[in-house]
Design a protein around this motif. Structure first.
Motif, short mmCIF file in Angstrom:
data_model
loop_
_atom_site.label_atom_id
_atom_site.label_comp_id
_atom_site.label_asym_id
_atom_site.label_seq_id
_atom_site.Cartn_x
_atom_site.Cartn_y
_atom_site.Cartn_z
N PHE A 105 3.58 -7.58 -14.15
CA PHE A 105 2.12 -7.50 -13.95
C PHE A 105 1.60 -8.92 -14.18
O PHE A 105 1.65 -9.44 -15.28
N VAL A 106 1.15 -9.54 -13.09
CA VAL A 106 0.74 -10.94 -13.13
C VAL A 106 -0.71 -11.05 -12.67
O VAL A 106 -1.13 -10.35 -11.74
N ILE A 107 -1.49 -11.91 -13.32
CA ILE A 107 -2.86 -12.18 -12.86
C ILE A 107 -2.89 -13.59 -12.27
O ILE A 107 -2.49 -14.56 -12.92
N ILE A 108 -3.32 -13.68 -11.02
CA ILE A 108 -3.40 -14.97 -10.32
C ILE A 108 -4.87 -15.32 -10.11
O ILE A 108 -5.66 -14.50 -9.63
N LEU A 109 -5.23 -16.55 -10.48
CA LEU A 109 -6.63 -16.99 -10.40
C LEU A 109 -6.77 -18.04 -9.29
O LEU A 109 -6.14 -19.09 -9.34
N ASP A 110 -7.58 -17.71 -8.31
CA ASP A 110 -7.79 -18.59 -7.16
C ASP A 110 -9.02 -19.46 -7.41
O ASP A 110 -10.13 -19.12 -7.04
N ASP A 111 -8.81 -20.59 -8.10
CA ASP A 111 -9.86 -21.59 -8.35
C ASP A 111 -10.96 -21.14 -9.31
O ASP A 111 -12.16 -21.30 -9.02
N ILE A 112 -10.59 -20.58 -10.44
CA ILE A 112 -11.57 -20.30 -11.50
C ILE A 112 -11.94 -21.64 -12.14
O ILE A 112 -11.07 -22.37 -12.64
N GLU A 113 -13.24 -21.98 -12.13
CA GLU A 113 -13.67 -23.31 -12.59
C GLU A 113 -14.23 -23.31 -14.02
O GLU A 113 -14.20 -24.34 -14.69
N ASP A 114 -14.75 -22.19 -14.47
CA ASP A 114 -15.39 -22.13 -15.79
C ASP A 114 -14.33 -21.89 -16.87
O ASP A 114 -13.65 -20.86 -16.86
N PRO A 115 -14.18 -22.84 -17.82
CA PRO A 115 -13.15 -22.66 -18.86
C PRO A 115 -13.37 -21.42 -19.72
O PRO A 115 -12.41 -20.83 -20.21
N HIS A 116 -14.62 -21.01 -19.89
CA HIS A 116 -14.88 -19.78 -20.67
C HIS A 116 -14.32 -18.56 -19.94
O HIS A 116 -13.76 -17.66 -20.55
N ASN A 117 -14.48 -18.55 -18.60
CA ASN A 117 -13.92 -17.45 -17.81
C ASN A 117 -12.40 -17.44 -17.90
O ASN A 117 -11.79 -16.39 -18.08
N LEU A 118 -11.79 -18.62 -17.77
CA LEU A 118 -10.33 -18.70 -17.84
C LEU A 118 -9.82 -18.19 -19.19
O LEU A 118 -8.89 -17.38 -19.25
N GLY A 119 -10.46 -18.65 -20.27
CA GLY A 119 -10.04 -18.20 -21.60
C GLY A 119 -10.19 -16.70 -21.78
O GLY A 119 -9.31 -16.02 -22.32
N ALA A 120 -11.33 -16.16 -21.28
CA ALA A 120 -11.57 -14.71 -21.40
C ALA A 120 -10.55 -13.91 -20.59
O ALA A 120 -10.09 -12.85 -21.03
N VAL A 125 -0.39 -15.45 -16.56
CA VAL A 125 -1.50 -15.84 -15.68
C VAL A 125 -1.04 -17.07 -14.88
O VAL A 125 -0.39 -17.95 -15.43
N ILE A 126 -1.39 -17.09 -13.60
CA ILE A 126 -1.03 -18.22 -12.74
C ILE A 126 -2.31 -18.86 -12.23
O ILE A 126 -3.21 -18.18 -11.73
N ILE A 127 -2.41 -20.19 -12.38
CA ILE A 127 -3.59 -20.93 -11.92
C ILE A 127 -3.15 -22.06 -10.99
O ILE A 127 -2.01 -22.51 -11.06
N PRO A 128 -4.07 -22.54 -10.13
CA PRO A 128 -3.72 -23.64 -9.24
C PRO A 128 -3.88 -25.00 -9.92
O PRO A 128 -4.66 -25.16 -10.86
N LYS A 129 -3.14 -25.97 -9.41
CA LYS A 129 -3.17 -27.32 -9.97
C LYS A 129 -4.48 -28.03 -9.63
O LYS A 129 -4.99 -28.83 -10.39
N HIS A 130 -5.03 -27.74 -8.45
CA HIS A 130 -6.22 -28.46 -7.96
C HIS A 130 -7.48 -27.59 -8.06
O HIS A 130 -7.40 -26.37 -8.02
N TYR A 175 0.63 -16.12 -26.76
CA TYR A 175 1.53 -15.02 -26.38
C TYR A 175 1.63 -14.81 -24.87
O TYR A 175 2.59 -14.20 -24.41
N THR A 176 0.64 -15.27 -24.13
CA THR A 176 0.61 -15.02 -22.68
C THR A 176 0.82 -16.33 -21.94
O THR A 176 -0.05 -17.22 -21.99
N PRO A 177 1.96 -16.50 -21.25
CA PRO A 177 2.21 -17.76 -20.56
C PRO A 177 1.23 -18.00 -19.41
O PRO A 177 0.85 -17.07 -18.70
N VAL A 178 0.82 -19.25 -19.26
CA VAL A 178 -0.04 -19.66 -18.14
C VAL A 178 0.75 -20.69 -17.33
O VAL A 178 1.14 -21.74 -17.85
N ALA A 179 1.00 -20.37 -16.07
CA ALA A 179 1.74 -21.28 -15.18
C ALA A 179 0.77 -21.95 -14.22
O ALA A 179 -0.20 -21.33 -13.77
N LYS A 180 1.03 -23.22 -13.92
CA LYS A 180 0.18 -23.97 -13.00
C LYS A 180 1.01 -24.29 -11.75
O LYS A 180 2.09 -24.85 -11.86
N VAL A 181 0.51 -23.91 -10.57
CA VAL A 181 1.27 -24.10 -9.34
C VAL A 181 0.47 -24.92 -8.33
O VAL A 181 -0.76 -24.97 -8.37
N THR A 182 1.19 -25.55 -7.42
CA THR A 182 0.54 -26.40 -6.41
C THR A 182 -0.13 -25.56 -5.33
O THR A 182 -1.21 -25.91 -4.85
#
Length: 246
Positions: A99-114, A127-132, A151-158
């Motif tokens: 079960f993975v959550i992928i974020l397509d350009d979330i810009e607000d750090p409060h949203n990302l943390g939440a 959680v997977i986030i984009p590099k750019h 506890y929850t890994p966050v991966a950054k992908v191109t």
């Protein structure tokens, strides 16, 4: 591993940060400046795939806390990134379907943390986030995650679309949040799944949406037309939890 620094200024300091293997989320460099040690900064940045933002001196002066930026300011990740492999291994180690959550350009750090906090509590494996064009793991994100980042890994992908394709080959299927979709209660959200949440203003990009198997709509009955991105992520994540528990 926590990183102590968050902002680094000056050419030598930035070069040393790169060579020490620190994760630099964003690099701000004086435009048209490519002499001497600045070439080394740029070479190290390109080697590590760091986002380079070329800006005017006035912008750097405004950002600088020391007044001695020498034409370069780097933003260091406040926390170390995981990998997509780490996320899949976490699911495997728990004997659970991914079960993975992928974020397509979330810009607000409060949203990302939440969202990282929700991901942890809903049993998502990462959680997977984009590099750019998106928030990285800033100090604000770490604080807003309320400890979940440990506890929850966050991966950054191109490339988010390419990552979705690669995960599909591993058996995952994908649902994205969009107001033009099917009501979430009418979708089968069980099995190995990736939940895609879009940008706060623009939503999920067209290219990413085309890669998704289903589009889920959160039913809304109020006078405005959208939920906050982190709330939408929470509502959909817990519909996935509900269906998994059944």
């Amino acid at each position: 591993m926590r990183y102590e620094e968050f902002v680094i200024e000056g050419r030598n300091a930035v070069i040393e940060a790169f060579r020490a293997g620190k994760t630099i989320d964003k690099l701000f460099v004086l435009e048209h400046c490519k002499e001497g040690s600045m070439n080394t900064v740029l070479r190290e940045a390109k080697k590590q795939g760091t986002v380079i933002n070329y800006v005017k001196r006035e912008r750097l002066d405004q950002m600088s806390e020391t007044g001695k930026h020498q034409g370069v300011i780097a933003y260091i990740a406040a926390y170390e990134y995981g990998s997509v492999e780490d996320i899949l291994k976490k699911a495997e180690d728990k004997g659970e379907q991914p079960f993975v959550i992928i974020l397509d350009d979330i810009e607000d750090p409060h949203n990302l943390g939440a969202i990282i906090r929700t991901a942890n509590l809903a049993g998502a494996h990462g959680v997977i986030i984009p590099k750019h064009r998106a928030s990285g793991l800033t100090a604000t994100v770490v604080k807003a995650s309320a400890g979940a980042i440990n506890y929850t890994p966050v991966a950054k992908v191109t490339n988010i679309s390419k990552t979705i394709e690669e995960l599909k080959e591993k058996g995952l299927w994908f649902v994205c949040a969009d107001m033009d979709g099917t009501t979430m209660y009418d979708l089968d959200l069980k099995g190995p799944i990736g939940l895609v949440i879009g940008n706060e203003g623009k939503g999920v990009s067209r290219l990413v949406k085309e890669k998704c198997d289903f589009i889920a709509k959160v039913p809304m009955f109020g006078d405005i037309d959208s939920l906050n991105a982190s709330v939408a992520a929470g509502v959909l994540a817990y519909e996935i939890v509900r269906q998994r528990l059944k």
